[in-house]
Design a protein around this motif. Structure first.
Motif, PDB file in Angstrom:
ATOM      1  N   GLU A   5     -33.943 -12.684 -20.517  1.00  0.00           N
ATOM      2  CA  GLU A   5     -33.345 -12.229 -19.093  1.00  0.00           C
ATOM      3  C   GLU A   5     -32.242 -12.256 -19.267  1.00  0.00           C
ATOM      4  N   ARG A  52     -41.126  -1.487 -16.876  1.00  0.00           N
ATOM      5  CA  ARG A  52     -42.262  -2.069 -16.205  1.00  0.00           C
ATOM      6  C   ARG A  52     -44.016  -2.021 -16.208  1.00  0.00           C
ATOM      7  N   GLU A  53     -43.672  -0.668 -16.767  1.00  0.00           N
ATOM      8  CA  GLU A  53     -45.267   0.034 -17.832  1.00  0.00           C
ATOM      9  C   GLU A  53     -45.281  -1.110 -19.494  1.00  0.00           C
ATOM     10  N   GLY A 105     -44.413  -3.745 -19.759  1.00  0.00           N
ATOM     11  CA  GLY A 105     -44.219  -5.073 -19.289  1.00  0.00           C
ATOM     12  C   GLY A 105     -43.528  -5.994 -19.502  1.00  0.00           C
ATOM     13  N   CYS A 106     -42.271  -5.667 -18.736  1.00  0.00           N
ATOM     14  CA  CYS A 106     -41.155  -6.342 -18.508  1.00  0.00           C
ATOM     15  C   CYS A 106     -41.184  -6.869 -16.668  1.00  0.00           C
ATOM     16  N   LYS A 107     -41.282  -7.761 -16.664  1.00  0.00           N
ATOM     17  CA  LYS A 107     -40.577  -8.315 -14.663  1.00  0.00           C
ATOM     18  C   LYS A 107     -39.572  -7.960 -14.308  1.00  0.00           C
ATOM     19  N   ILE A 108     -39.585  -7.356 -13.479  1.00  0.00           N
ATOM     20  CA  ILE A 108     -38.096  -6.203 -12.899  1.00  0.00           C
ATOM     21  C   ILE A 108     -38.028  -6.655 -11.640  1.00  0.00           C
ATOM     22  N   HIS A 109     -37.245  -7.299 -10.788  1.00  0.00           N
ATOM     23  CA  HIS A 109     -36.488  -7.165  -9.790  1.00  0.00           C
ATOM     24  C   HIS A 109     -35.136  -7.018  -8.740  1.00  0.00           C
ATOM     25  N   LEU A 150     -34.208  -8.723 -15.005  1.00  0.00           N
ATOM     26  CA  LEU A 150     -35.399  -8.627 -16.293  1.00  0.00           C
ATOM     27  C   LEU A 150     -35.426  -9.593 -16.874  1.00  0.00           C
ATOM     28  N   ARG A 151     -36.958  -9.160 -17.199  1.00  0.00           N
ATOM     29  CA  ARG A 151     -37.404 -10.714 -17.560  1.00  0.00           C
ATOM     30  C   ARG A 151     -38.301 -10.378 -18.709  1.00  0.00           C
ATOM     31  N   SER A 152     -38.292 -10.496 -20.534  1.00  0.00           N
ATOM     32  CA  SER A 152     -39.617 -10.039 -20.864  1.00  0.00           C
ATOM     33  C   SER A 152     -40.333 -11.150 -22.176  1.00  0.00           C
ATOM     34  N   ASP A 153     -40.660 -10.742 -22.539  1.00  0.00           N
ATOM     35  CA  ASP A 153     -41.336 -12.136 -23.295  1.00  0.00           C
ATOM     36  C   ASP A 153     -41.069 -11.158 -24.703  1.00  0.00           C
TER      37      ASP A 153
END
Ligand code: EPZ
Length: 418
Positions: free
Chosen positions: A248, A267-268, A270-274, A282-285
């Motif tokens: 993150e 985002r496509e 699969g990242c979560k972006i605010h 940005l958050r990513s697994d």
């Protein structure tokens, strides 16, 4: 030449603030010769391209003071219209000096900036625009000699929305007699920043960021104290590294709309972006899915300067990605190096097909250009085991304290001086 030693596999967590944009600071430094009053530019990153541009300013007679990340330029004693050949070779962006030195001295001489590691990079659109403003241009023995008793405003249509040509025409038109209109102008945020900088000096420019820019020539420009916009390419590189490794990151200093095309792709993936104001979280697994197609385009399309770094992320995304590089001819030199790390990339001309693999493995790789070098670091951070990235001179052109910022995010990377 220094090298990076990277032990991959770490997730990245932390906060960063963007450096001032390299591709804004360079034209702003060129614009400093347009006034004989003091120009102060804040947040100037310590990177080789900036140091080279400051060197060019000294060579034409400017006095330069560096106070940490502030550059103070006094051009009152600037005398020479000749831009030293050895520095033009070092720094293609010295081409921007043409427009501003012409405006200051009505004469400018520069050695032909050859192609570079990412393509031919002609300057025909720059020269076409200057000719329309009344500049006489003699190209001889590898030099371009420009003479303009008077610069007169004109209508200019660019065949291609070239960033550099747009900037050079603005720098030559800002004090020309009459009005200059640039159609099919580049829309990059760095052009808007140049407009804001020159208007803060007393210029009368409007329309930057759109396709048509109108410049009303003014008699004189005064000094300015200015902080340029944040570096969207630097920020994009850290976002891509975090997306690929997992983790993150919170970055401020760049308006999200300046890298909307990249954020859309991440985002496509699969990242979560605010986002809010100039902050991006940005958050990513670290287990991304691929997107089918990425095509580089002039702004606001997907930036060519993010192509290499994003391709590195695609190497371990699940699925196949087609990357098309529409701006430069040879911007895939990094692909052969990524293959040494186990990437599955097939390059044909301007297209690369990247099949995601389960993992990359560490290897010894060599940077061939600025953004390609950054791509190798992104891959090394993700790869299993140790990677060595050689020839950091390219990376040092555009990223201030690259390894320090990555280490602050938890990356295991260190610079070894050799
Ligand atoms: C600027 O280069 C940037 N450099 C580049 O960033 C960036 O990749 C590029 O714009 C595109 O966004 C700086 O701002 C210092 P162009 P520039 O003129 O101005 C063709 C980085 O990594 N063209 O928009 O040189 C050219 O061949 C660097 O930070 C002509 O045909 O880019 C290319 O195909 C790399 N004739 C396309 O336009 C001309 O007269 C884009 O070039 C000029 C350009």
């Amino acid at each position: 030449m220094d090298k990076f030693m990277i032990d991959g596999g770490e997730r990245l967590y932390g906060k960063l603030t963007a450096q001032s944009a390299k591709n804004t600071v360079l034209p702003l430094l060129a614009a400093a010769v347009l006034t004989d009053e003091q120009v102060k530019i804040r947040g100037v990153p310590t990177i080789n391209d900036v140091e080279n541009m400051l060197h060019i300013l000294r060579e034409v007679g400017c006095k330069i003071e560096r106070q940490n990340d502030v550059a103070i330029i006094d051009s009152s004693n600037a005398v020479s219209h000749e831009i030293p050949a050895r520095l033009t070779k070092e720094l293609r962006s010295s081409v921007f000096m043409l427009g501003s030195v012409l405006t200051r001295f009505h004469r400018a001489k520069i050695s032909y900036p050859g192609g570079c590691d990412i393509g031919l990079r002609p300057i025909d659109l720059h020269l076409l625009g200057l000719k329309r403003l009344g500049v006489k241009i003699v190209e001889k023995d590898g030099f371009i000699d420009c003479i303009a008793e008077k610069l007169t405003g004109a209508e200019i249509l660019l065949d291609f929305p070239s960033v550099g040509a747009t900037e050079n025409i603005i720098l030559a038109g800002v004090k020309a007699e009459g009005t200059t209109v640039i159609r099919n102008a580049a829309k990059e945020p760095e052009i808007v920043d140049l407009q804001n900088f020159l208007n803060a000096m007393g210029g009368k420019i409007r329309g930057a960021g759109g396709g048509t820019i109108v410049i009303e020539g003014v008699k004189r420009l005064h000094g300015v104290d200015y902080r340029p916009i944040g570096d969207r390419i630097e920020v994009g590189t850290y976002l891509i590294a975090t997306a690929s490794c997992g983790g993150e990151i919170e970055i401020d200093g760049v308006p999200p709309e300046n890298i909307a095309a990249l954020l859309h792709k991440l985002r496509e993936n699969g990242c979560k972006i605010h986002t809010e104001n100039d902050k991006i979280v940005l958050r990513s697994d670290g287990r991304l899915k691929s997107v089918d197609l990425v095509e580089t385009m002039p702004f606001p399309g997907f930036p060519t300067d993010m192509q290499a770094q994003y391709s590195a992320l695609c190497c371990t995304a699940k699925g196949t990605t087609l990357v098309v590089e529409n701006l430069f001819e040879t911007r895939y030199r990094y692909a052969a190096e990524l293959k040494r790390m186990g990437a599955d990339i097939t390059v044909r001309g301007r297209t690369a097909m990247i099949r995601g693999v389960n993992a990359l493995h560490g290897a010894c790789v060599t940077a061939g250009d600025l953004r390609g070098g950054a791509a190798l670091v992104v891959a090394g951070l993700k790869a299993e085991g140790r990677s060595t990235v050689l020839d950091l001179s390219h990376i040092d052109r555009g990223y201030a304290d690259f390894e320090g910022k990555l280490r602050s995010l938890g990356a295991k990377i260190r610079r070894v001086k050799i």
